[in-house]
Design an enzyme around this catalytic site. Structure first.
Site, mmCIF file in Angstrom:
data_model
loop_
_atom_site.group_PDB
_atom_site.id
_atom_site.type_symbol
_atom_site.label_atom_id
_atom_site.label_comp_id
_atom_site.label_asym_id
_atom_site.label_seq_id
_atom_site.Cartn_x
_atom_site.Cartn_y
_atom_site.Cartn_z
ATOM 1 N N GLU A 49 24.529 -70.316 39.792
ATOM 2 C CA GLU A 49 24.144 -68.933 40.054
ATOM 3 C C GLU A 49 23.578 -68.851 41.467
ATOM 4 O O GLU A 49 22.628 -69.563 41.803
ATOM 5 C CB GLU A 49 23.105 -68.450 39.039
ATOM 6 C CG GLU A 49 23.655 -68.305 37.632
ATOM 7 C CD GLU A 49 22.615 -67.795 36.645
ATOM 8 O OE1 GLU A 49 21.484 -67.487 37.081
ATOM 9 O OE2 GLU A 49 22.928 -67.707 35.445
ATOM 10 N N ASP A 60 11.920 -61.243 39.664
ATOM 11 C CA ASP A 60 11.698 -62.583 40.200
ATOM 12 C C ASP A 60 10.221 -62.883 40.373
ATOM 13 O O ASP A 60 9.441 -62.034 40.807
ATOM 14 C CB ASP A 60 12.404 -62.736 41.554
ATOM 15 C CG ASP A 60 13.910 -62.658 41.420
ATOM 16 O OD1 ASP A 60 14.416 -63.112 40.386
ATOM 17 O OD2 ASP A 60 14.567 -62.143 42.337
#
Length: 253
Positions: A49, A60
């Site tokens: 990824e 995140d």
């Protein structure tokens, strides 16, 4: 069946979980990123990824956010990522998936992005802030180029919602292990087992567990409930400390 599903199934048939490392594009530098990408590819990654840096990465944690800021400061853009991957098409054994927020893809243009992603050998896309039910236009465009739009589910996803996802799910399902941002968890919540059980019943494609993964031992309580493992923050930290992705990947062989 997509190439992503096939790759995970092949790993499972070999008696192991598929390994899916995440690395922010352009981290720690534009040149070193591709060195680390090669290291991941040569040391057991089934799928890689690649994170698309964004200025407001809502899902995140601090490690991935810092990596994104560092990449943005060096001028990393989605166009740069695409052109560099197009140059290197065919160099990687692992399947490639891009993970990023909807704004860069929208600014690029969905159709143009899908065409370039296909040229770059990208097999899938993960967009955490693209809501289910609002993804049909992009999903259709991606599918025309053979690119899977990967579903994300979490502890707060009811079984009925999973079944709705399952009608259109492609590649693999990204199961978020806890409520929060990447890299923050110290222990998995007890309700994760039920989420995985419900997901196993709802989906007929592989389940990949991500968020908070650092060591293979963390997966032992789940047995065959998961088919693949995703790790990012811990890998990025290790690269920062050691200057290479190889030692971290050695843990997963």
């Amino acid at each position: 069946m997509t190439s992503l599903t096939e790759r995970i199934n092949a790993a499972n048939k070999a008696g192991r979980k598929a390994v899916i490392p995440f690395l922010t594009a352009g981290f720690p530098t534009k040149t070193d990123f591709f060195t680390h990408l090669e290291e991941l590819d040569a040391n057991g990654a089934d799928i890689i990824e690649i994170g698309v840096p964004f200025s407001d990465p809502a899902a995140d944690g601090p490690v991935v956010e810092a990596a994104s800021i560092r990449a943005l400061e060096q001028g990393v853009t989605l166009h740069w990522i695409m052109q560099e991957l197009i140059k290197r098409r065919g160099q990687y054994q692992a399947e490639l998936v891009l993970m990023g927020y909807i704004n860069p893809f929208f600014q690029y243009g969905f159709a143009e992005f899908a065409e370039d992603a296909a040229k770059a050998g990208v097999s899938g896309l993960i967009v955490p802030d693209l809501p289910f039910g609002e993804d049909q236009e992009f999903k259709t465009i991606l599918k025309e180029q053979g690119i899977a739009l990967i579903s994300l589910i979490g502890l707060n996803t009811p079984k009925e919602r999973m079944q709705a996802y399952a009608e259109q799910a492609e590649g693999y399902v990204y199961v978020v292990s806890y409520m929060g941002t990447t890299g923050a968890a110290v222990a998995f919540p007890p309700e994760l087992k039920k989420t995985l059980s419900d997901a196993r019943e709802a989906f007929d494609i592989p389940l990949a567990l991500g968020f908070g993964i650092k060591e293979p031992q963390q997966l032992e309580p789940f047995g065959d409930a998961i088919d693949a493992v995703v790790f990012g923050s811990a890998l990025i930290k290790d690269i920062e400390e050691k200057g290479t992705a190889v030692p971290f990947m050695e843990r997963w062989k």
